[in-house]
Design a protein around this motif. Structure first.
Motif, PDB file in Angstrom:
ATOM      1  N   ILE A  16       8.128  -0.245 -22.726  1.00 12.78           N
ATOM      2  CA  ILE A  16       8.934  -0.834 -21.652  1.00 12.78           C
ATOM      3  C   ILE A  16       9.789   0.232 -20.972  1.00 12.78           C
ATOM      4  O   ILE A  16       9.861   0.314 -19.748  1.00 12.78           O
ATOM      5  N   VAL A  17      10.444   1.062 -21.779  1.00 11.40           N
ATOM      6  CA  VAL A  17      11.311   2.108 -21.228  1.00 11.40           C
ATOM      7  C   VAL A  17      10.507   3.092 -20.392  1.00 11.40           C
ATOM      8  O   VAL A  17      10.913   3.460 -19.281  1.00 11.40           O
ATOM      9  N   ASP A  18       9.344   3.505 -20.894  1.00 11.29           N
ATOM     10  CA  ASP A  18       8.508   4.453 -20.150  1.00 11.29           C
ATOM     11  C   ASP A  18       8.068   3.859 -18.820  1.00 11.29           C
ATOM     12  O   ASP A  18       7.991   4.569 -17.803  1.00 11.29           O
ATOM     13  N   ALA A  19       7.765   2.562 -18.812  1.00 18.49           N
ATOM     14  CA  ALA A  19       7.359   1.903 -17.568  1.00 18.49           C
ATOM     15  C   ALA A  19       8.523   1.837 -16.586  1.00 18.49           C
ATOM     16  O   ALA A  19       8.335   1.983 -15.374  1.00 18.49           O
ATOM     17  N   ALA A  20       9.723   1.650 -17.109  1.00 17.76           N
ATOM     18  CA  ALA A  20      10.896   1.514 -16.243  1.00 17.76           C
ATOM     19  C   ALA A  20      11.377   2.849 -15.691  1.00 17.76           C
ATOM     20  O   ALA A  20      11.956   2.894 -14.598  1.00 17.76           O
ATOM     21  N   ILE A  21      11.135   3.931 -16.402  1.00 23.32           N
ATOM     22  CA  ILE A  21      11.658   5.238 -16.000  1.00 23.32           C
ATOM     23  C   ILE A  21      11.212   5.616 -14.594  1.00 23.32           C
ATOM     24  O   ILE A  21      12.020   6.038 -13.762  1.00 23.32           O
ATOM     25  N   GLY A  22       9.932   5.487 -14.316  1.00 21.21           N
ATOM     26  CA  GLY A  22       9.431   5.847 -12.992  1.00 21.21           C
ATOM     27  C   GLY A  22      10.044   5.010 -11.895  1.00 21.21           C
ATOM     28  O   GLY A  22      10.339   5.512 -10.799  1.00 21.21           O
ATOM     29  N   LEU A  23      10.263   3.726 -12.168  1.00 20.11           N
ATOM     30  CA  LEU A  23      10.866   2.833 -11.178  1.00 20.11           C
ATOM     31  C   LEU A  23      12.328   3.186 -10.948  1.00 20.11           C
ATOM     32  O   LEU A  23      12.788   3.264  -9.806  1.00 20.11           O
ATOM     33  N   PHE A  24      13.064   3.402 -12.026  1.00 20.66           N
ATOM     34  CA  PHE A  24      14.482   3.755 -11.886  1.00 20.66           C
ATOM     35  C   PHE A  24      14.646   5.088 -11.150  1.00 20.66           C
ATOM     36  O   PHE A  24      15.568   5.246 -10.340  1.00 20.66           O
ATOM     37  N   ALA A  25      13.764   6.040 -11.430  1.00 18.50           N
ATOM     38  CA  ALA A  25      13.857   7.346 -10.780  1.00 18.50           C
ATOM     39  C   ALA A  25      13.542   7.240  -9.294  1.00 18.50           C
ATOM     40  O   ALA A  25      14.179   7.903  -8.461  1.00 18.50           O
ATOM     41  N   ALA A  26      12.548   6.425  -8.941  1.00 19.33           N
ATOM     42  CA  ALA A  26      12.111   6.329  -7.547  1.00 19.33           C
ATOM     43  C   ALA A  26      12.980   5.402  -6.714  1.00 19.33           C
ATOM     44  O   ALA A  26      13.261   5.683  -5.538  1.00 19.33           O
ATOM     45  N   LYS A  27      13.446   4.305  -7.310  1.00 17.04           N
ATOM     46  CA  LYS A  27      14.131   3.266  -6.537  1.00 17.04           C
ATOM     47  C   LYS A  27      15.598   3.103  -6.882  1.00 17.04           C
ATOM     48  O   LYS A  27      16.332   2.446  -6.147  1.00 17.04           O
ATOM     49  N   GLY A  28      16.018   3.666  -8.001  1.00 20.88           N
ATOM     50  CA  GLY A  28      17.374   3.446  -8.470  1.00 20.88           C
ATOM     51  C   GLY A  28      17.455   2.169  -9.285  1.00 20.88           C
ATOM     52  O   GLY A  28      16.532   1.349  -9.292  1.00 20.88           O
ATOM     53  N   PHE A  29      18.568   1.995  -9.964  1.00 21.93           N
ATOM     54  CA  PHE A  29      18.736   0.835 -10.836  1.00 21.93           C
ATOM     55  C   PHE A  29      18.801  -0.471 -10.044  1.00 21.93           C
ATOM     56  O   PHE A  29      18.113  -1.442 -10.362  1.00 21.93           O
ATOM     57  N   GLU A  30      19.620  -0.505  -9.010  1.00 23.45           N
ATOM     58  CA  GLU A  30      19.866  -1.756  -8.290  1.00 23.45           C
ATOM     59  C   GLU A  30      18.608  -2.290  -7.626  1.00 23.45           C
ATOM     60  O   GLU A  30      18.368  -3.504  -7.610  1.00 23.45           O
ATOM     61  N   ARG A  31      17.789  -1.418  -7.061  1.00 26.52           N
ATOM     62  CA  ARG A  31      16.622  -1.868  -6.294  1.00 26.52           C
ATOM     63  C   ARG A  31      15.382  -2.100  -7.163  1.00 26.52           C
ATOM     64  O   ARG A  31      14.380  -2.611  -6.673  1.00 26.52           O
ATOM     65  N   THR A  32      15.459  -1.725  -8.420  1.00 24.64           N
ATOM     66  CA  THR A  32      14.361  -1.998  -9.346  1.00 24.64           C
ATOM     67  C   THR A  32      14.519  -3.403  -9.899  1.00 24.64           C
ATOM     68  O   THR A  32      15.592  -3.772 -10.386  1.00 24.64           O
ATOM     69  N   THR A  33      13.477  -4.211  -9.839  1.00 22.73           N
ATOM     70  CA  THR A  33      13.539  -5.578 -10.348  1.00 22.73           C
ATOM     71  C   THR A  33      12.923  -5.675 -11.737  1.00 22.73           C
ATOM     72  O   THR A  33      12.068  -4.859 -12.117  1.00 22.73           O
ATOM     73  N   THR A  34      13.353  -6.692 -12.458  1.00 21.38           N
ATOM     74  CA  THR A  34      12.773  -6.938 -13.776  1.00 21.38           C
ATOM     75  C   THR A  34      11.281  -7.227 -13.666  1.00 21.38           C
ATOM     76  O   THR A  34      10.492  -6.801 -14.500  1.00 21.38           O
ATOM     77  N   ALA A  35      10.893  -7.954 -12.609  1.00 17.93           N
ATOM     78  CA  ALA A  35       9.481  -8.282 -12.406  1.00 17.93           C
ATOM     79  C   ALA A  35       8.642  -7.009 -12.255  1.00 17.93           C
ATOM     80  O   ALA A  35       7.527  -6.924 -12.782  1.00 17.93           O
ATOM     81  N   GLU A  36       9.185  -6.005 -11.563  1.00 20.41           N
ATOM     82  CA  GLU A  36       8.468  -4.738 -11.393  1.00 20.41           C
ATOM     83  C   GLU A  36       8.308  -4.024 -12.733  1.00 20.41           C
ATOM     84  O   GLU A  36       7.255  -3.440 -13.027  1.00 20.41           O
ATOM     85  N   ILE A  37       9.350  -4.070 -13.553  1.00 22.90           N
ATOM     86  CA  ILE A  37       9.279  -3.439 -14.876  1.00 22.90           C
ATOM     87  C   ILE A  37       8.226  -4.138 -15.735  1.00 22.90           C
ATOM     88  O   ILE A  37       7.435  -3.484 -16.422  1.00 22.90           O
ATOM     89  N   CYS A  38       8.199  -5.466 -15.672  1.00 20.78           N
ATOM     90  CA  CYS A  38       7.216  -6.225 -16.452  1.00 20.78           C
ATOM     91  C   CYS A  38       5.795  -5.865 -16.034  1.00 20.78           C
ATOM     92  O   CYS A  38       4.921  -5.653 -16.887  1.00 20.78           O
ATOM     93  N   ARG A  39       5.575  -5.793 -14.727  1.00 21.63           N
ATOM     94  CA  ARG A  39       4.236  -5.440 -14.246  1.00 21.63           C
ATOM     95  C   ARG A  39       3.851  -4.032 -14.685  1.00 21.63           C
ATOM     96  O   ARG A  39       2.729  -3.788 -15.121  1.00 21.63           O
ATOM     97  N   ALA A  40       4.791  -3.104 -14.552  1.00 21.88           N
ATOM     98  CA  ALA A  40       4.501  -1.718 -14.934  1.00 21.88           C
ATOM     99  C   ALA A  40       4.226  -1.593 -16.426  1.00 21.88           C
ATOM    100  O   ALA A  40       3.412  -0.770 -16.858  1.00 21.88           O
ATOM    101  N   ALA A  41       4.911  -2.425 -17.226  1.00 23.56           N
ATOM    102  CA  ALA A  41       4.734  -2.371 -18.680  1.00 23.56           C
ATOM    103  C   ALA A  41       3.540  -3.208 -19.139  1.00 23.56           C
ATOM    104  O   ALA A  41       3.124  -3.098 -20.305  1.00 23.56           O
ATOM    105  N   GLY A  42       3.003  -4.031 -18.242  1.00 20.31           N
ATOM    106  CA  GLY A  42       1.893  -4.900 -18.616  1.00 20.31           C
ATOM    107  C   GLY A  42       2.307  -6.010 -19.549  1.00 20.31           C
ATOM    108  O   GLY A  42       1.537  -6.417 -20.430  1.00 20.31           O
TER     109      GLY A  42
END
Length: 208
Positions: A16-42
């Motif tokens: 989960i953390v590895d999937a979220a890292i790319g999103l947080f780095a590219a979009k920042g914390f506020e603009r990253t959604t939980t749904a995006e993290i779930c999709r990235a983590a499968g």
């Protein structure tokens, strides 16, 4: 009651953390959604929330001490403080603290963490503890090296540690804000600057 497999639990959290890292780095914390993290983590939302109660908990986990080759950074720093050769341990510690800046996503994550820390006391405390341990290690090694005659005795260990940490921090800041900056190319220069700054007169030249 179902038995929890600790290794599987850690692996799923890491996924989960590895999937979220790319999103947080590219979009920042506020603009990253939980749904995006779930999709990235499968994973489903319910599955992700089984391991992390909130998106912010996932963000915090990005900056928690993690194992590399079975050893945490905290353990590496403790070993450095106890090293017989404080000068070699100091240079190794500089390498340890500077190396993540060469990873593509890390500088942006560090900058985002600094932004979030202003509004998140728990994250601020986490980052402060980490920074305090790093600085304490550098200060201890500088004090031990000076006592062994390996560094300039005229340098105050506490003040000098602050400058060493500032030089390392500059790698992250430059990498995050200047697209042309290549931190991996600058690591030898950082190491040389620190050697010339800290060594007694003439010692750095004799090592070359």
């Amino acid at each position: 009651m179902r038995t929890v497999d600790p290794a599987r639990h850690r692996a799923r959290r890491r996924q989960i953390v590895d999937a979220a890292i790319g999103l947080f780095a590219a979009k920042g914390f506020e603009r990253t959604t939980t749904a995006e993290i779930c999709r990235a983590a499968g994973m489903s939302t319910g599955n992700v929330f089984h391991y992390f109660p909130t998106k912010r908990a996932i963000f915090h986990a990005v900056f928690e001490d993690d194992e590399r080759d079975g050893v945490t950074k905290t353990e590496r720093l403790a070993a450095a403080r106890a090293a017989d050769d404080p000068w070699a341990a100091l240079l190794d510690t500089v390498d340890l603290l500077a190396a993540p800046a060469t990873e593509p996503l890390v500088p942006a994550l560090v900058m985002e963490a600094l932004i979030q820390a202003h509004r998140d006391p728990e994250l601020e405390a986490l980052l402060s503890r980490d920074n305090d341990e790093e600085r304490r290690t550098v200060t201890t090694l500088l004090r031990n090296a000076a006592a062994a005659g390996l560094t300039d005795p005229g340098l105050d260990p506490d003040d000098t540690a602050a400058w060493v940490m500032a030089l390392i921090a500059a790698l992250y800041t430059s990498a995050a804000t200047d697209p042309s900056f290549r931190p991996a190319d600058q690591l030898p220069t950082l190491r040389l600057i620190i050697q010339r700054f800290l060594r007694p007169d003439g010692a750095a030249e004799r090592e070359r």
